[in-house]
Write a protein that holds these residues in place. Structure first.
Motif, PDB file in Angstrom:
ATOM      1  N   ASP A 203       0.819  -1.213   0.000  1.00 25.96           N
ATOM      2  CA  ASP A 203       0.000   0.000   0.000  1.00 25.96           C
ATOM      3  C   ASP A 203       0.856   1.267   0.000  1.00 25.96           C
ATOM      4  OD1 ASP A 203      -2.345  -1.504   0.082  1.00 25.96           O
ATOM      5  OD2 ASP A 203      -2.371  -1.549   2.271  1.00 25.96           O
ATOM      6  N   MET A 292      -2.701  -0.732  -2.658  1.00 26.44           N
ATOM      7  CA  MET A 292      -3.145   0.657  -2.720  1.00 26.44           C
ATOM      8  C   MET A 292      -2.232   1.523  -3.588  1.00 26.44           C
ATOM      9  SD  MET A 292      -4.073   3.294   0.387  1.00 26.44           S
ATOM     10  CE  MET A 292      -4.727   1.982   1.423  1.00 26.44           C
ATOM     11  N   ASN A 296      -4.800   3.225  -6.150  1.00 28.70           N
ATOM     12  CA  ASN A 296      -5.025   4.671  -6.072  1.00 28.70           C
ATOM     13  C   ASN A 296      -4.845   5.322  -7.433  1.00 28.70           C
ATOM     14  OD1 ASN A 296      -5.667   4.741  -3.375  1.00 28.70           O
ATOM     15  ND2 ASN A 296      -3.639   5.364  -2.682  1.00 28.70           N
ATOM     16  N   SER A 314      -6.761  -2.652   2.870  1.00 30.95           N
ATOM     17  CA  SER A 314      -7.035  -1.799   1.713  1.00 30.95           C
ATOM     18  C   SER A 314      -7.911  -2.530   0.694  1.00 30.95           C
ATOM     19  CB  SER A 314      -5.716  -1.378   1.061  1.00 30.95           C
ATOM     20  OG  SER A 314      -4.972  -2.508   0.661  1.00 30.95           O
TER      21      SER A 314
END
Length: 766
Positions: A203, A292, A296, A314
């Protein structure tokens, strides 16, 4: 760690028989991991610029080993030493692939191996016999009178216990550059580790260039400060090892960002360097969770079209979209081409599978494939990725969650969840290879204390109810370093050393067979670690209690744990430094005071700071008991609590009387709490010391007051305190909570004139 006078005067041979191997080692040798068989010999080999390295036969595979040996010679300046030689021989008759024979005689060293890996491990033993002089800078070494290194004569016949001897490093949470990874590889080779598992994505950052998706490193490798960074920054105020290196920051779009990544060309060079040291680099791209850094940037990879945090973990990749597999296969195509290792680690741990519930695509896929749960959706993802890995000539490794929902018999499982002790047997029963890395022994990001080294050394990878046949599926062991709270190279070294030495022995020989002898060899390694400029954790200072008391006058005594250590202390609340007072003898205590003390190595490295608080007390009066009975009242609460204060009497499930600090419950809940209640009997008036070790929280009360507060959810941790007791019975209560993952609960005491011992039935009453 002290040797007797007689042992210091003569060489004493120690023969240990274990697992069918014979080991002979004298006090003149200190090799870690312990060789299978070592036979001392008289004399020494003088390594100088006149030493020549030769290879018997046309063995081109030995080229890296020859280069390693010639590098030693190059460090030495011209000398008048008598010429001598080092001979490398290939012997396919050595059955163990990584086995070797090392014969050191006064004029000749002969290294015999069936592979270049075996030759490298012979060189590792050879280097350890050379000691600290090997690590002096060439310009310093050349100024010495002898310009040479003496190597004691010996014959070693050796081979590893396990084929997988791994070190894992998480470079996602905090980044470590290529220069430091080279150092890691050198140190791994020195202690005969052969697998370097790089956790390249998570992440917090994507660390390897993927040419198909350049934004993964252009953007996904960089972040603003997060909560873990903030914790490190706060701790750096008192410990500079927690400072985040400035070299890992850069300004992007006007923002100061933390991160870094490796280009594929840089990684190729690192892979080559590792292979030339006998080490295989295994890449991990963690999927479908811990993504992530990618989601993202590409939210379409998830089930809900968004990245970020979900319920517990996540948002994971969606296993029900073909676009997910297109992305994954594109990534792993480049990874498979880049890394020559036959293994790729998929991760597949801590996946927020609840994100796949009530998703139309997932419901349709489950119906089509006959899947009954989201656990089976996870297995569907893993199986598809394994099939793709196989098409690329690779084997899949996953964390032990890959067992959930079913796993193919060709996948390799990495066991980490100590609280699921049946996982290794379950995998072996199905024919899956297993790499043992349980958090209890193998997670080097867990804080060290005085018992950590022995804890790792006691690790038995077979102690999981495995049959003889099932043991064949245990490939080996690995130490894992997760870096959420390890931001710097010095902090990393502090967390890894000396535990890495114990894991080396477990992996190569047989840990847990002779702790005191191993401890002596570790003692001799400290000067080598100093010479390598490694910031290892120094042994604990002992002989005192953190919360101490005195009635009229006290005396602070501190045991020095190793030679060459200087203890320095303060009494004004400041931390000890190299200019603080030297603790050279017992310190008289006549008033309440706080003493801070630390050990310093000759190179200036400081060990942990120990704080001793002295309080003046009168002797606590005993309770009046008419007919005390042996043992304590015991109460069991099968519920999850975060603190002992949260224990609720309505959750009580069992009462009993126990004669020790034990938990007399046949089948424990995953999370629970206990209460031991009664009286502690002080056989004489004086000052009593107590040491409470627990995982998770515990609180000890004596005389109705808290003596030791070790509360909260945490790894095994020991706290100690003293109390002045008059002879007689004193109200006693011990509260304990276990949050999950396996518990530790141990209470010891020392009477005024006694030794530290377990609190047992002789002093417990109700």
């Amino acid at each position: 760690m002290k040797t007797s006078f007689i042992a210091a005067l003569k060489i004493t041979l120690v023969l240990t028989f274990c697992c069918g191997f014979v080991f002979a080692q004298s006090n003149s040798y200190s090799i870690i991991p312990q060789p299978v068989k070592l036979t001392p010999a008289k004399g020494s080999f003088v390594w100088s610029a006149a030493t020549k390295v030769t290879v018997v036969g046309e063995v081109t595979d030995f080229a890296p080993a020859v280069e390693e040996l010639n590098a030693i010679t190059k460090k030495l300046g011209p000398s008048k030493s008598t010429p001598n030689k080092v001979v490398l021989k290939l012997d396919l008759g050595i059955s163990a692939k990584e086995g070797y024979r090392l014969s050191i005689q006064p004029t000749t060293i002969v290294i015999t191996a069936s592979s270049v890996q075996g030759a490298f491990w012979a060189i590792s033993s050879l280097k350890q016999l050379m000691g600290t002089k090997l690590f002096q800078r060439p310009q310093v070494l050349r100024k010495t009178v002898t310009k040479s290194i003496n190597v004691p004569c010996v014959v070693i016949e050796d081979q590893p216990r396990f084929a997988w001897r791994g070190i894992h490093l998480d470079v996602s949470r905090h980044f470590f550059d290529l220069a430091y990874l080279h150092k890691m590889i050198d140190r791994m080779a020195y202690y005969k580790f052969n697998k370097f598992h790089l956790h390249l994505t998570d992440d917090q950052g994507w660390r390897i260039e993927i040419k198909k998706y350049p934004e993964l490193t252009a953007k996904g490798a960089w972040r603003e400060m997060n909560g873990q960074d903030s914790s490190c920054i706060a701790q750096a105020k008192t410990n500079p090892d927690f400072a985040i290196p400035e070299k890992h920051f850069k300004v992007i779009d006007g923002k100061r960002m933390y991160g870094g990544f490796y280009t594929q060309q840089e990684m190729k060079e690192l892979i080559r360097y590792a292979l030339n040291k006998g080490i295989e680099i295994i890449p991990e791209i963690d999927m479908p969770g811990h993504m992530m850094a990618a989601t993202n940037l590409m939210p379409w990879l998830t089930s809900h079209g968004k990245g970020g945090q979900a319920k517990d973990f996540s948002e994971p990749l969606c296993p029900c979209k073909e676009t997910t597999f297109e992305f994954a296969e594109n990534v792993f195509t480049e990874i498979a081409e880049l890394f020559p290792s036959k293994y790729i680690h998929l991760g597949a741990d801590e996946v927020e599978k609840s994100s796949w519930k009530n998703v139309p695509e997932c419901e349709a896929l489950m119906k089509k494939e006959g899947l009954k749960s989201v656990d089976e959706l996870q297995s569907y993802f893993v199986r598809r990725m394994e099939k793709f890995f196989t098409s690329k000539g690779k084997k899949l490794i996953g964390w032990d969650e890959i067992l959930d929902g079913g796993v193919s018999p060709t996948a390799t499982m990495m066991f980490w969840r100590s609280w699921v002790p049946t996982a290794p047997k379950h995998a072996a029963e199905k024919g899956n290879d297993v790499i043992m890395t349980p958090g209890e022994f193998s997670y080097f990001d867990a804080q060290q204390d005085g018992s950590s080294l022995q804890k790792v050394y006691s690790f038995d990878p077979y102690n999981y109810n495995l049959t003889t046949e099932e043991k064949k599926y245990i490939l080996g062991v690995q130490a894992n370093i997760w870096t959420e709270y390890i931001p710097s190279e010095r902090r990393l070294e502090y967390m890894v050393f000396p535990r890495m030495l114990a894991m080396a022995e477990v992996a190569w020989y047989k840990g847990g067979v002779n702790w005191s002898e191993f401890d002596q060899r570790v003692e001799k390694q400290y000067s080598v670690l100093d010479a390598m400029n490694i910031n290892y954790r120094l042994p604990d200072l002992t002989g005192f209690t953190a919360q101490s008391v005195f009635v009229d006058k006290g005396l602070l005594h501190i045991d020095k744990p190793q030679a060459g250590l200087t203890m320095r202390y303060t009494t004004d609340g400041t931390f000890p430094t190299l200019s603080s007072k030297i603790f050279s003898g017992d310190l008289a205590i006549t008033k309440p005071v706080q003493v801070k003390v630390a050990g310093f190595r000759p190179n200036g490295n400081r060990g942990d700071i120990f704080t001793i608080n002295y309080e003046q007390q009168g002797y606590l009066k005993p309770a009046a008991l008419t007919s005390p009975q042996k043992g304590l009242q015991f109460f069991y609460y099968p519920q999850f609590y975060k603190t002992v204060n949260a224990i609720d009497q309505k959750d009580l499930a069992k009462e009993a009387v126990t004669n020790a600090i034990e938990i007399p419950v046949a089948k424990l809940a995953g999370s629970f709490a206990t209460r031991h209640q009664g009286y502690f009997y002080a056989a004489e008036t004086g000052i009593y010391s107590f040491a409470l070790r627990s995982d998770d929280g515990s609180v000890l009360k004596l005389g109705g007051k808290v003596l030791i507060d070790n509360d909260g959810l945490h790894a095994a941790k020991e706290l100690s305190a003293q109390i002045a007791l008059a002879k007689g019975y004193h109200p006693f209560e011990l509260l304990f909570i276990e949050g999950g993952g396996g518990y530790t609960l141990k209470l010891q005491y020392k009477s005024p004139n006694g030794k530290l011992q377990d609190v047992d039935g002789s002093v417990l009453f109700h």
